[in-house]
Scaffold this active site. Structure first.
Site, PDB file in Angstrom:
ATOM      1  N   TYR A 192     -18.071  17.360 -18.757  1.00 49.74           N
ATOM      2  CA  TYR A 192     -17.187  18.141 -18.161  1.00 49.74           C
ATOM      3  C   TYR A 192     -16.371  17.020 -17.153  1.00 49.74           C
ATOM      4  CZ  TYR A 192     -20.199  22.403 -18.412  1.00 49.74           C
ATOM      5  OH  TYR A 192     -20.807  23.477 -18.793  1.00 49.74           O
TER       6      TYR A 192
ATOM      7  N   PRO B 183     -15.912  30.631 -16.868  1.00 51.10           N
ATOM      8  CA  PRO B 183     -16.763  29.952 -18.059  1.00 51.10           C
ATOM      9  C   PRO B 183     -17.439  28.571 -17.619  1.00 51.10           C
ATOM     10  CG  PRO B 183     -14.754  29.799 -18.910  1.00 51.10           C
ATOM     11  CD  PRO B 183     -14.562  30.564 -17.829  1.00 51.10           C
TER      12      PRO B 183
ATOM     13  N   LYS C 235     -22.549  30.763 -17.561  1.00 51.75           N
ATOM     14  CA  LYS C 235     -23.275  31.904 -17.252  1.00 51.75           C
ATOM     15  C   LYS C 235     -23.196  33.243 -17.913  1.00 51.75           C
ATOM     16  CE  LYS C 235     -25.752  29.596 -14.216  1.00 51.75           C
ATOM     17  NZ  LYS C 235     -26.577  28.852 -15.584  1.00 51.75           N
TER      18      LYS C 235
ATOM     19  N   TYR D 156     -27.601  25.428 -13.246  1.00 50.43           N
ATOM     20  CA  TYR D 156     -27.124  25.220 -14.458  1.00 50.43           C
ATOM     21  C   TYR D 156     -27.945  25.318 -15.588  1.00 50.43           C
ATOM     22  CZ  TYR D 156     -24.311  23.453 -18.430  1.00 50.43           C
ATOM     23  OH  TYR D 156     -23.473  23.305 -19.419  1.00 50.43           O
TER      24      TYR D 156
END
Ligand code: FAD
Ligand code: DHB
Length: 390
Positions: free
Chosen positions: A200, A292, A296, A384
């Site tokens: 990320y 997004p 989830k 997460y």
């Protein structure tokens, strides 16, 4: 046609519900407006929480998932020219599995058809009626004819653009929503992933995400303006932008390859309450959408129908209504946890208003705090991988 539970939509929610009901001896029919080929090849989400993996395994759908799914025990955060690992499994004892949504859908369709289940493809629900009676009806178009599905309950699993939600009279539902001034450009590329874990990346030009589907296929995303036209993104521009945002750590480079698919998805937060009215129950994207960034969407859809599976089982076994009555309240606790987490991840990682340096400073501080505080990192990790209870 008559069945016990009429299900609109053959996405992860509708198919999993039909599978769960079958395991409890309850009949259902799934109506799906698209073709089987279309739903089996629609590229979308890819991250399964531990709880989703547990559900798939417990219901006999773990074989291919265990063979082909990629178990990940951490994610990487990349910002300010540095990279930091969030050791999810070390912090929480749980992990995620990368396995494409369309693979979950293929496995579910195969299981339903092998068990003699009914899924009507290219059957579009047009409206619902009789929801206040013990025998509601789903009206649908199939092979050029108007047909009716009579049932005890209807479950709307027909996504954000479906018809089920609009069957509830005005004034009953309350909508909470937020739109974002950016979207995600997602690509699927025939390129071996250059990493074992997801990256990320927060960059001054915008967010980027490095994910994968298999040892040969990469899945990559770029933050783009909300009104962006995919025609303005030839493959070379996509790779150049991915390089700029992701190759920020010395000695690291991405692997490139032919782009197999590309599309732009808007980001939205959306919840409708309650998730039920009379004999209509709503699940998945039909009642809630998350951006997004927290991965989830599909997991929430599966969690909703796991509750509904138990609730219908209790009703059909001994007339118990408590679980059905509690469905919306129980499901919404998880929905709002995911809403807050997805909004937080989105706000921390994307390029926000370019004219507001205060926001940028807050983002830097939050990212830095994640790398120095095990408590803060654990909060990210436990959300997460998915919270067992909410
Ligand atoms: P869906 O999968 O949308 O299924 C609904 C089904 O209902 C569809 O098959 C539709 O064709 C059918 N349908 C609609 N109307 C009717 C009708 N009138 N009659 C019959 N059938 C009907 N989540 C992530 O976590 N990461 C991602 O990268 C990601 N990317 C996404 C990209 C896109 C383009 C979209 C739309 C969603 C994405 N999501 C992502 C979210 C995730 O895919 C969804 O949360 C998930 O699909 C929800 O499952 P569902 O079964 O509720 O709905
Ligand atoms: C993927 C999608 C996501 O939205 C995310 O947060 C992580 C991974 C994926 O498609 O692999």
């Amino acid at each position: 046609m008559r069945t016990q539970v009429g299900i609109v939509g053959a996405g992860p929610a509708g198919l999993m519900l039909s599978h769960l009901l079958h395991l409890q001896g309850i009949s259902s029919v799934v109506l799906e407006s698209r073709s089987r080929d279309y739903v089996e090849h629609r590229v979308r989400a890819g991250v399964l929480e531990q709880g989703s993996v547990d559900l798939l395994r417990a219901t006999g759908l773990g074989d291919r998932l265990d063979r082909e799914g990629l178990r990940h025990e951490g994610i990487e955060l990349r910002f300010d020219g540095e990279s930091h690992r969030v050791a999810m499994t070390e912090l929480t004892g749980r992990a995620i599995t990368v396995y494409g949504q369309q693979e979950v859908v293929k496995d579910l369709i195969a299981a339903r058809l092998a068990a003699g289940g009914t899924i009507l493809f290219s059957a579009e629900a047009t409206r619902l009626s009789g929801l206040e009676s013990p025998s509601p009806v789903v009206h649908y178009r199939y092979e050029g004819r108007d047909e009716e599905l009579h049932c005890d309950f209807v479950v709307g699993c027909d996504g954000f653009h479906g018809v089920s939600r609009s069957a509830v009279p005005d004034g009953v539902l309350h909508t909470y929503e937020r739109t974002y001034p950016f979207a995600w450009l997602g690509v699927l590329a025939a390129a071996a992933p250059a990493v074992d874990e997801l990256i990320y990346a927060h960059h001054e030009r915008g967010f980027a995400l490095y994910s994968m589907r298999s040892p040969e296929i990469s899945r990559l995303y770029l933050q783009v303006p909300a009104d962006e036209d995919i025609a303005d993104w030839p493959d070379e521009r996509i790779w150049a932008e991915l390089r700029t945002r992701l190759e920020t750590v010395p000695g690291w480079s991405l692997n490139e390859g032919p782009i197999l698919e590309k599309a732009i998805t808007p980001l939205r937060s959306f919840v409708v309450e309650p998730m039920q009215w009379q004999r209509l129950y709503l699940a998945g994207d039909a009642v809630h959408i998350v951006p997004p960034t927290g991965a989830k969407g599909m997991n929430l859809a599966l969690a909703d129908v796991a509750l509904l599976g138990d609730a219908f089982a209790a009703w059909y076994a001994d007339g118990r209504t408590d679980l059905l009555d509690d469905y919306s309240r129980t499901a919404l606790r998880r929905v709002w946890r995911a809403q807050q987490f997805s909004w937080w991840m989105t706000s921390m990682l994307h390029r926000l208003d370019a004219d507001d340096p205060y926001e940028a400073k807050l983002q830097s501080s939050a990212l830095r705090y994640l790398t120095t505080s095990p408590a803060y990192a654990t909060s990210l990790a436990e959300n997460y991988v998915g919270l067992p209870a909410v």
